[in-house]
Every structure is written in C-alpha cells, then in structure tokens.
Design an enzyme around this catalytic site. Sequence first.
Site, PDB file in Angstrom:
ATOM      1  N   ALA A 174     -27.540   7.456 -10.415  1.00  0.00           N
ATOM      2  CA  ALA A 174     -27.514   8.744 -11.094  1.00  0.00           C
ATOM      3  C   ALA A 174     -26.268   9.477 -10.614  1.00  0.00           C
ATOM      4  O   ALA A 174     -25.750   9.195  -9.528  1.00  0.00           O
ATOM      5  CB  ALA A 174     -28.763   9.534 -10.740  1.00  0.00           C
ATOM      6  N   GLU A 199     -32.341   0.676 -10.988  1.00  0.00           N
ATOM      7  CA  GLU A 199     -33.556   1.061 -11.720  1.00  0.00           C
ATOM      8  C   GLU A 199     -33.401   0.777 -13.215  1.00  0.00           C
ATOM      9  O   GLU A 199     -34.348   0.341 -13.877  1.00  0.00           O
ATOM     10  CB  GLU A 199     -33.875   2.542 -11.460  1.00  0.00           C
ATOM     11  CG  GLU A 199     -34.345   2.757 -10.008  1.00  0.00           C
ATOM     12  CD  GLU A 199     -34.466   4.215  -9.639  1.00  0.00           C
ATOM     13  OE1 GLU A 199     -33.442   4.935  -9.760  1.00  0.00           O
ATOM     14  OE2 GLU A 199     -35.556   4.655  -9.237  1.00  0.00           O
ATOM     15  N   GLU A 246     -31.127   5.703  -2.128  1.00  0.00           N
ATOM     16  CA  GLU A 246     -31.441   7.139  -2.245  1.00  0.00           C
ATOM     17  C   GLU A 246     -31.780   7.810  -0.921  1.00  0.00           C
ATOM     18  O   GLU A 246     -31.444   8.979  -0.707  1.00  0.00           O
ATOM     19  CB  GLU A 246     -32.609   7.349  -3.227  1.00  0.00           C
ATOM     20  CG  GLU A 246     -32.223   7.224  -4.692  1.00  0.00           C
ATOM     21  CD  GLU A 246     -32.263   5.805  -5.228  1.00  0.00           C
ATOM     22  OE1 GLU A 246     -32.338   4.858  -4.413  1.00  0.00           O
ATOM     23  OE2 GLU A 246     -32.198   5.643  -6.448  1.00  0.00           O
ATOM     24  N   GLY A 304     -30.142   4.576  -9.568  1.00  0.00           N
ATOM     25  CA  GLY A 304     -30.491   4.545 -10.994  1.00  0.00           C
ATOM     26  C   GLY A 304     -29.912   3.336 -11.719  1.00  0.00           C
ATOM     27  O   GLY A 304     -30.436   2.928 -12.764  1.00  0.00           O
TER      28      GLY A 304
HETATM   29  N1  COA Z   1     -22.484   9.616  -8.790  1.00  0.00           N
HETATM   30  C1  COA Z   1     -21.345  10.253  -9.037  1.00  0.00           C
HETATM   31  N2  COA Z   1     -20.127   9.732  -8.789  1.00  0.00           N
HETATM   32  C2  COA Z   1     -20.093   8.492  -8.280  1.00  0.00           C
HETATM   33  C3  COA Z   1     -21.246   7.758  -7.984  1.00  0.00           C
HETATM   34  C4  COA Z   1     -22.486   8.384  -8.272  1.00  0.00           C
HETATM   35  N3  COA Z   1     -23.664   7.751  -8.083  1.00  0.00           N
HETATM   36  N4  COA Z   1     -20.898   6.561  -7.465  1.00  0.00           N
HETATM   37  C5  COA Z   1     -19.557   6.531  -7.424  1.00  0.00           C
HETATM   38  N5  COA Z   1     -19.061   7.703  -7.925  1.00  0.00           N
HETATM   39  C6  COA Z   1     -17.659   8.109  -8.053  1.00  0.00           C
HETATM   40  C7  COA Z   1     -17.057   8.489  -6.739  1.00  0.00           C
HETATM   41  O1  COA Z   1     -17.375   9.822  -6.406  1.00  0.00           O
HETATM   42  C8  COA Z   1     -15.594   8.301  -7.046  1.00  0.00           C
HETATM   43  O2  COA Z   1     -15.146   9.387  -7.831  1.00  0.00           O
HETATM   44  P1  COA Z   1     -13.719  10.105  -7.490  1.00  0.00           P
HETATM   45  O3  COA Z   1     -12.699   9.004  -7.645  1.00  0.00           O
HETATM   46  O4  COA Z   1     -13.622  11.155  -8.528  1.00  0.00           O
HETATM   47  O5  COA Z   1     -13.835  10.592  -6.098  1.00  0.00           O
HETATM   48  C9  COA Z   1     -15.589   7.068  -7.946  1.00  0.00           C
HETATM   49  O6  COA Z   1     -16.898   6.995  -8.505  1.00  0.00           O
HETATM   50  C10 COA Z   1     -15.309   5.769  -7.222  1.00  0.00           C
HETATM   51  O7  COA Z   1     -16.238   5.640  -6.160  1.00  0.00           O
HETATM   52  P2  COA Z   1     -15.809   5.375  -4.628  1.00  0.00           P
HETATM   53  O8  COA Z   1     -16.936   5.852  -3.773  1.00  0.00           O
HETATM   54  O9  COA Z   1     -14.460   5.941  -4.380  1.00  0.00           O
HETATM   55  O10 COA Z   1     -15.720   3.784  -4.638  1.00  0.00           O
HETATM   56  P3  COA Z   1     -15.896   2.828  -3.367  1.00  0.00           P
HETATM   57  O11 COA Z   1     -15.470   1.483  -3.820  1.00  0.00           O
HETATM   58  O12 COA Z   1     -15.277   3.415  -2.162  1.00  0.00           O
HETATM   59  O13 COA Z   1     -17.480   2.809  -3.097  1.00  0.00           O
HETATM   60  C11 COA Z   1     -19.804   2.683  -3.751  1.00  0.00           C
HETATM   61  C12 COA Z   1     -18.366   2.254  -4.070  1.00  0.00           C
HETATM   62  C13 COA Z   1     -20.687   2.223  -4.929  1.00  0.00           C
HETATM   63  C14 COA Z   1     -20.285   2.035  -2.469  1.00  0.00           C
HETATM   64  C15 COA Z   1     -19.872   4.224  -3.605  1.00  0.00           C
HETATM   65  O14 COA Z   1     -19.247   4.787  -4.740  1.00  0.00           O
HETATM   66  C16 COA Z   1     -21.245   4.794  -3.509  1.00  0.00           C
HETATM   67  O15 COA Z   1     -21.888   4.680  -2.465  1.00  0.00           O
HETATM   68  N6  COA Z   1     -21.744   5.434  -4.589  1.00  0.00           N
HETATM   69  C17 COA Z   1     -23.005   6.117  -4.599  1.00  0.00           C
HETATM   70  C18 COA Z   1     -24.157   5.132  -4.678  1.00  0.00           C
HETATM   71  C19 COA Z   1     -25.484   5.855  -4.616  1.00  0.00           C
HETATM   72  O16 COA Z   1     -25.855   6.444  -3.626  1.00  0.00           O
HETATM   73  N7  COA Z   1     -26.250   5.799  -5.741  1.00  0.00           N
HETATM   74  C20 COA Z   1     -27.543   6.374  -5.819  1.00  0.00           C
HETATM   75  C21 COA Z   1     -27.475   7.731  -6.356  1.00  0.00           C
HETATM   76  S1  COA Z   1     -29.079   8.503  -6.385  1.00  0.00           S
END
Ligand code: COA
Length: 264
Positions: A70, A119, A139, A116
């Site tokens: 999400a 999910e 989460e 999500g």
């Molecule tokens: N919601 C909003 N934005 C998200 C996102 C999310 N769930 N997951 C990634 N993004 C965005 C990042 O903020 C970043 O945006 P920016 O360039 O404007 O700063 C972009 O996507 C790229 O992500 P980044 O974190 O820089 O990539 P990474 O390769 O370093 O890491 C992940 C990849 C997937 C490990 C990391 O993005 C992450 O942990 N995301 C969240 C996962 C999560 O907790 N999901 C459950 C949500 S309830």
Amino acid sequence: MTVEMALENITAEIKNNVLVLTINRPDKLNALNKQTIEELHEALVEAENNKEVHALIITGSGNKAFVAGADIAEFSNFSVEEGKQLSSIGHFKIFNFIENYSKPVIAAVNGFALGGGLELAMACHIRVASNNAKMGLPEVSLGVIPGYGGTQRLAQLVGKGKAFEMIVTADMIVAEDAFKWGLVNYVTTPEELLNKCFEITSKIASKSPVAIKTAIKVINAGYNSKLNGYEVEIEEFGKSFGTADFREGVDAFLEKRKAKFPGN
Ligand code: COA
C-alpha cells in the site's frame, strides 16, 4: 472492455482472450494508492461482463517490483477511522473482489511483492513468480498489521506456523522458498514469466466458463466460516446439470468432438 481505458496507474490489454492488467507506477515500485485501487476495480468490473475475456493476469511494470505494498506516503497521517476505511474499501474493491471473481485471475509476480502487493497476489487464484521475486508482509516494521487479507490468506496458503513467522519477523522470502511453501505455483525466469501465465490461461480458455465460475465459488465456500463447502458443492454440482455448458460438454464428449461452450 474498452482496451484503451483512460487509466493512469494501470494498463489494460487483451491478448489471446486474457486481460493483462499491469500496475504502472514503477517509480513508486507500483505501490497501491487510492487511485490505483479505483482503477483496478474499474477494470475488473468491466472485464467481468466481457465475454471476450476468459482469464486475467495481474502484474507490475518494470523489472523490480510487482507491488511494494500500500502507498505508505498516502496513509502516513491516517486516523483510526481512516485506517479502518482503507482496509475495508480495499477488501471490497480489490482483494475479496478478486478472490470471488467469476474468471480465474493469475498473479505474475515479477519482483517485490510486499505488504498489499503480496496480499494482492494472494487474493489471485494462481501465482507464478519470477526467480528474482521477493515476498513478505513487512507491516509490523511500520507499526501496523497486514490489512488487505494477509493475516488470513497467508495462513491458508502456507499454514499457520510459517504465516506467524513471516508476519512477526517481517522477513522477505525468495521465490524458491515461496514455491517450496506453496505460496506460488511456479517459478520461472523473468523472461518466461508471462509465457508461463499464458500457458495456464490457454488451458482455461477451452473449458466451460460456467463450470469454472462455479468451481471458484465452491472452493472459496470452504474457506468461508459461515458456509459448509460440501453442502455448497452438492448444490452447485446439481445446478451444473441445468446449464447449456453441461449439455455441450457432454454432447461433445459423446460425439468425440471438441466442446464449444456457450458460456451459460
Ligand atoms: N509506498 C509508497 N512508496 C513506496 C513504497 C510504498 N509501499 N515502496 C517503495 N516506494 C517508493 C519509495 O519511497 C521510493 O520513492 P522515491 O524515489 O520518491 O523516494 C521508490 O518507491 C523506490 O523505492 P526505494 O525504497 O528507494 O527502493 P529500494 O530498492 O531502496 O528498496 C524496497 C525497495 C521494496 C525494499 C523498499 O522500497 C521498501 O521497503 N518499500 C516499502 C515496503 C513495505 O513496507 N510495504 C508494505 C506497506 S504497508
């Protein structure tokens, strides 16, 4: 389906009677914001009534993510009531909607499927992952719990023990482990991912749409605590005998020809 629907965050394309929905926010790793949820719902509703569409494939754009969850930025200031709404609207418009969809939906997991995103994949009927995919429900790292059915569907797919472990540790697992645990049906190379999905949908296309719709309903009935799956099966099995698809399927078998199902 108007193939060129005016959608910003997803693309919709019909190929070989399969609607491929691609979530298209690669710079946000295809995170599900409100607009994306609405657009997905709109596309699903349209495709439900489109006889040209026999099955759906949902995937993410780019080669890094299926869906990274999400949209965290969007819910960052939510109140208790808004959090509850976020979850219930998601369940209604996407997650339960897909699980109970009348046509098979396959998730082509092409990279991160987190929160999500996992999910969403779990709400689909079948999951195929590329070997670079990583899956998890992180989460609790954010101080919330999975809110789009993850607490229930993960346990159904991998068993309670593995579900507890994945949810409380927030660990990601690789595609091979997801396969071993029964979370995904197949693992392919990234190049082969969609082909594998189309191989599955090509088998579906020649079968009775009515029987497939009924099978989805009855399988799900067994996971609904308010229903007795066996009783629903007896009822729906009986109803099959009144369908044009049954007439055609049985006639085709006895006449030693390929069935051409009318779909009713
Ligand atoms: N919601 C909003 N934005 C998200 C996102 C999310 N769930 N997951 C990634 N993004 C965005 C990042 O903020 C970043 O945006 P920016 O360039 O404007 O700063 C972009 O996507 C790229 O992500 P980044 O974190 O820089 O990539 P990474 O390769 O370093 O890491 C992940 C990849 C997937 C490990 C990391 O993005 C992450 O942990 N995301 C969240 C996962 C999560 O907790 N999901 C459950 C949500 S309830």
